[in-house]
Design a protein around this motif. Sequence first.
Motif, PDB file in Angstrom:
ATOM      1  N   GLY B  93       1.037  -1.207  -0.115  1.00 17.21           N
ATOM      2  CA  GLY B  93       0.216   0.031  -0.322  1.00 17.21           C
ATOM      3  C   GLY B  93       0.439   0.941   0.004  1.00 17.21           C
ATOM      4  O   GLY B  93       0.532   2.065  -0.920  1.00 17.21           O
ATOM      5  N   LEU B 107     -14.289  -4.763  -4.140  1.00 16.76           N
ATOM      6  CA  LEU B 107     -14.321  -3.843  -3.118  1.00 16.76           C
ATOM      7  C   LEU B 107     -15.423  -4.201  -2.469  1.00 16.76           C
ATOM      8  O   LEU B 107     -16.461  -5.279  -2.780  1.00 16.76           O
ATOM      9  N   ASN B 108     -15.401  -3.685  -0.937  1.00 21.18           N
ATOM     10  CA  ASN B 108     -15.748  -4.400  -0.154  1.00 21.18           C
ATOM     11  C   ASN B 108     -17.686  -3.218  -0.183  1.00 21.18           C
ATOM     12  O   ASN B 108     -17.942  -2.710  -0.640  1.00 21.18           O
ATOM     13  N   MET B 111     -18.248  -0.834   1.974  1.00 20.24           N
ATOM     14  CA  MET B 111     -18.808   0.133   2.490  1.00 20.24           C
ATOM     15  C   MET B 111     -18.403   0.959   1.838  1.00 20.24           C
ATOM     16  O   MET B 111     -18.244   0.993   0.388  1.00 20.24           O
ATOM     17  N   GLN B 116     -13.448   3.325   1.503  1.00 18.66           N
ATOM     18  CA  GLN B 116     -12.032   1.886   1.209  1.00 18.66           C
ATOM     19  C   GLN B 116     -11.139   2.333   0.511  1.00 18.66           C
ATOM     20  O   GLN B 116     -10.016   2.317   0.793  1.00 18.66           O
ATOM     21  N   ILE B 117     -11.114   4.114   0.150  1.00 14.57           N
ATOM     22  CA  ILE B 117      -9.574   4.247  -0.476  1.00 14.57           C
ATOM     23  C   ILE B 117      -9.094   5.251   0.451  1.00 14.57           C
ATOM     24  O   ILE B 117      -7.373   5.299   0.855  1.00 14.57           O
ATOM     25  N   GLU B 119      -8.379   3.872   3.813  1.00 21.18           N
ATOM     26  CA  GLU B 119      -7.994   3.367   4.483  1.00 21.18           C
ATOM     27  C   GLU B 119      -7.254   3.100   4.078  1.00 21.18           C
ATOM     28  O   GLU B 119      -5.822   3.097   5.616  1.00 21.18           O
ATOM     29  N   VAL B 120      -6.442   3.278   2.876  1.00 25.75           N
ATOM     30  CA  VAL B 120      -5.125   3.701   2.590  1.00 25.75           C
ATOM     31  C   VAL B 120      -4.683   3.769   3.209  1.00 25.75           C
ATOM     32  O   VAL B 120      -3.675   3.813   4.097  1.00 25.75           O
ATOM     33  N   LYS B 122      -4.853   5.737   6.183  1.00 28.61           N
ATOM     34  CA  LYS B 122      -5.172   5.683   7.556  1.00 28.61           C
ATOM     35  C   LYS B 122      -4.012   4.992   8.451  1.00 28.61           C
ATOM     36  O   LYS B 122      -4.192   4.635   9.468  1.00 28.61           O
ATOM     37  N   VAL B 123      -4.840   3.406   7.266  1.00 23.20           N
ATOM     38  CA  VAL B 123      -3.872   2.402   8.013  1.00 23.20           C
ATOM     39  C   VAL B 123      -2.319   2.206   7.785  1.00 23.20           C
ATOM     40  O   VAL B 123      -1.630   1.714   9.231  1.00 23.20           O
ATOM     41  N   HIS B 124      -2.169   3.681   7.310  1.00 22.29           N
ATOM     42  CA  HIS B 124      -0.571   4.131   6.880  1.00 22.29           C
ATOM     43  C   HIS B 124      -0.116   5.140   7.382  1.00 22.29           C
ATOM     44  O   HIS B 124       0.434   6.313   6.725  1.00 22.29           O
ATOM     45  N   MET B 168      -9.926   1.079  -7.461  1.00 26.90           N
ATOM     46  CA  MET B 168      -8.760  -0.012  -7.252  1.00 26.90           C
ATOM     47  C   MET B 168      -7.818   0.613  -7.340  1.00 26.90           C
ATOM     48  O   MET B 168      -6.903   0.823  -7.363  1.00 26.90           O
ATOM     49  N   MET B 171      -7.178   3.939  -5.657  1.00 28.99           N
ATOM     50  CA  MET B 171      -6.801   2.661  -3.836  1.00 28.99           C
ATOM     51  C   MET B 171      -5.475   2.794  -4.027  1.00 28.99           C
ATOM     52  O   MET B 171      -4.621   3.196  -3.386  1.00 28.99           O
TER      53      MET B 171
END
Lengths: 326, 546
Positions: B93, B107-108, B111, B116-117, B119-120, B122-124, B168, B171
């Motif tokens: 990511g 894709l979820n 959500m 979803q975009i 999130e990339v 947020k988790v980094h 995608m 993202m």
Amino acid sequence: MTYRIFLTRLGNGLLVLIGVAIMNFTLVHMAPGDPAMIFAGEAGGGDETYVEQLREEMGLDKPLVTQFAIYAGDLLRGDLGYSFRNQRDVASMIAERIPATLLLTMTAFGIALIIGVVFGMLGGWFRNTLLDRGLMIVTLVLYATPLFWLAMMFVLLFSVRLGWFPPFGMQSVLVPDAPLERMLDIGRHLVLPAFSLGLFYAATYARLMRASVINVSNADFVKTARAKGVPGGRILRVHVLRNAILPVFSLASVQIGQLIGGAVLTETVFAWPGIGRLMFDAILQRDYPVILGVFLTTALLVILVNIATDLLYRIVDPRIETSAGS
Amino acid sequence: MTRHATDVLNIGKLSVRLPDGADRPFAVHDMDLTIEKGEILCIVGESGSGKSMTANAVMGLLPKSLRFSAEHIRLNDCNLLRQSRSTLRDLRGREVAMIFQEPLSALNPLMRIGDQIAEVMKVHPGSDFTDIRARVLQLLAFVGLPEPETIRSSYPFRLSGGQRQRVMIAMALALEPDLLIADEPTTALDVTTQAQILDLMKRIRDEKGMGIMMITHDIGVVAELADRVIVMRHGETLEEGAVADVLEAPKHAYTRQLIDAVPMMIPKDARPFDTPPLLSVKNLNKIYGKPGGKHRAVHAVNDVSFDLRAGETLSVVGESGSGKSTVAKLLVKLEEPNSGQYLLDGEDVTHLSVRAFRPKRRVIQMIFQDPYSSLNPQHTVARSITAGPLAAGVSRVQAMEDARRLISRVGLDESALTRFPHEFSGGQRQRIGIARALAMSPRVLVADESVSALDVSVQAKVLDLLADLQREYDLGLIFITHDLRVACQISDNLVVMHRGRIVERGSAHDVLLQPRAPYTQALVAALPGQAWEARREAAILAEQRS
């Protein structure tokens, strides 16, 4: 849009209710056994004229159609009939029992959902580990055990042997006065019946949830999440759980009706003063007005609960709105 | 393998071991690979070649049951083999991103796109993009999505396949990684959408200077997009080089075979058909949903007319949603038309009931798209093939005899009859499907995307078989496809469908080489790898002349 769907559901529910009323009425009257005879017999015998007099008093001498017309007319006025056996108004008998049943079934339902979802989630996420195997054996045993037997074993173990919880009833004989203590007292009485009813359903939900978690874990979007660098815990929470819980939710919304029915056994074993117990007694006594009233009330409860879950489902799954044509 | 400072990815001797009992020990064997900044490397191969495994190994997304080893997998200057799991997770990511084949399921569903975009990012934590909302909108605009604000708050089910693939990609680009791995990203898309996505990938390479690893089975895509190519088969690297070298002077026989299997846009010679039509539809209409009803009515087939004569191949060409599959369903009466006329073998069958049409089913048979789901897995091949004839009153002995004859005719051994579908490959299953259709001695075959799911080399063989069978039995063939190259190779005539209407019709030569309708022109223009194709055709023509 949701408003219109709500109205449609309500209309459908009403139709079902009318159907239930007609069907119950015919079924009960087709069953063998004359309530007047039984009433007379239990009152210490009696001759033909006494029975005839009873029949007339109960309205049983009129044709079936007339009996139904009277019944339906009373229903519209909210009058569920009069129990000759108990010399009481059926509506008030049921009304005083409903809170107990709702308390028991909703607690049991909550227990079933929470245990089912948690067990299933752990089993599915850590599939084929010792934890998974252990959980699934437990659920299988719970699922295979008859409800009433489990209930009696609970009483033997936790009440008779360990003395942790009272064996039956909803309140102690000497009801404490303080509101808090009273609630605790009811809570202690609630534990055994709620768990014995809830665990059975928890087993079903756990197995479904496990399968669903495994299914969703293999979905492409979970792979996408991994490729994005989302940590495992967040994948489970954000991506897997919400999707996996949908089938459990669907099943639960159908089963909540069964749960209310299943309460008859539990309430009987634990002498829980709910409508299940009331129905059980009424059937033994051929107390038609009470039986009909209980049937109708449970049907109404099931319909209302189903409408509620239906609407809730719409909030949980955004895809539903298209199928309803918005 | 030499290393350059500009290498984004450098893999040395990557092997992925298959579990015991698989048909070969390695899914990928001793693979070397480098990708530079601003370079697109295409890994091309047929199914089972190990190309996706390579991609997954780099991402650390291999299934746990597979063991892999390598001398090194270096992403920029970081050897992935020496990193902890949490570092690897953080790299995904941030420095390497991946997009997949199936945009519909990638894709979820619960959500919103924007979440979803986001999130990339947020988790980094610690990324350069502090205003996540603005960044999401910027990304959506970059990948060419209309109304980014609306898309951001939509759920995936509202978007088309092409739009979801753009999401995608957005993202994947979120944190501007150095490497993008794309696993068959356009395979599930229509050809015009594919062209747009391929353009977008080129833009990413040129504007962002990313290295791109593109996994594909499509030589046309390779010709269109690649700077360099690696050809894989059975886990081995057969050939590697610049795209022009590999495509125009392939060193390995398999590469040549792959290239030759791509159908050329050279139509077959026109033949006159003067027999009366075997099948004829006039002004056929099919509308799903009631007009003005609760659901939007879809005019799936709009005033469609065509004739088919014995021995003729008519292709119905179109993209998804064009109504071509609905035409197939109407022809075999799996659907009833709202209006129009349908003549089969000289008889008006438009209004025949299901029961009355049943004897007519012998005349027209269908071959389906998905060889994996169109055969009942519980039934032996013999049972699948003989079911139709038996229901039509053929004796069991006769039906079995026919089945034996047909199964060897389609190129399978007679022992296949006692086996079950799962024991066969996709191509073999499609042969079984053809044998099953032929068992009814039909005069018309309807093939609905029947070779789309097959590898090119297998596809070429199945197409040859269909052409042979057609000559042998003088069959009328309705060939429904989205693939212009395949249509060009097999058809005498074709009709192009768009949004339920036929927008162009004529001989394969006229429609595909001199298209008049704007839509057909767009379709033809969207074919990937046309420059390469023109050179290839010129070479072949020169060869023929000399």
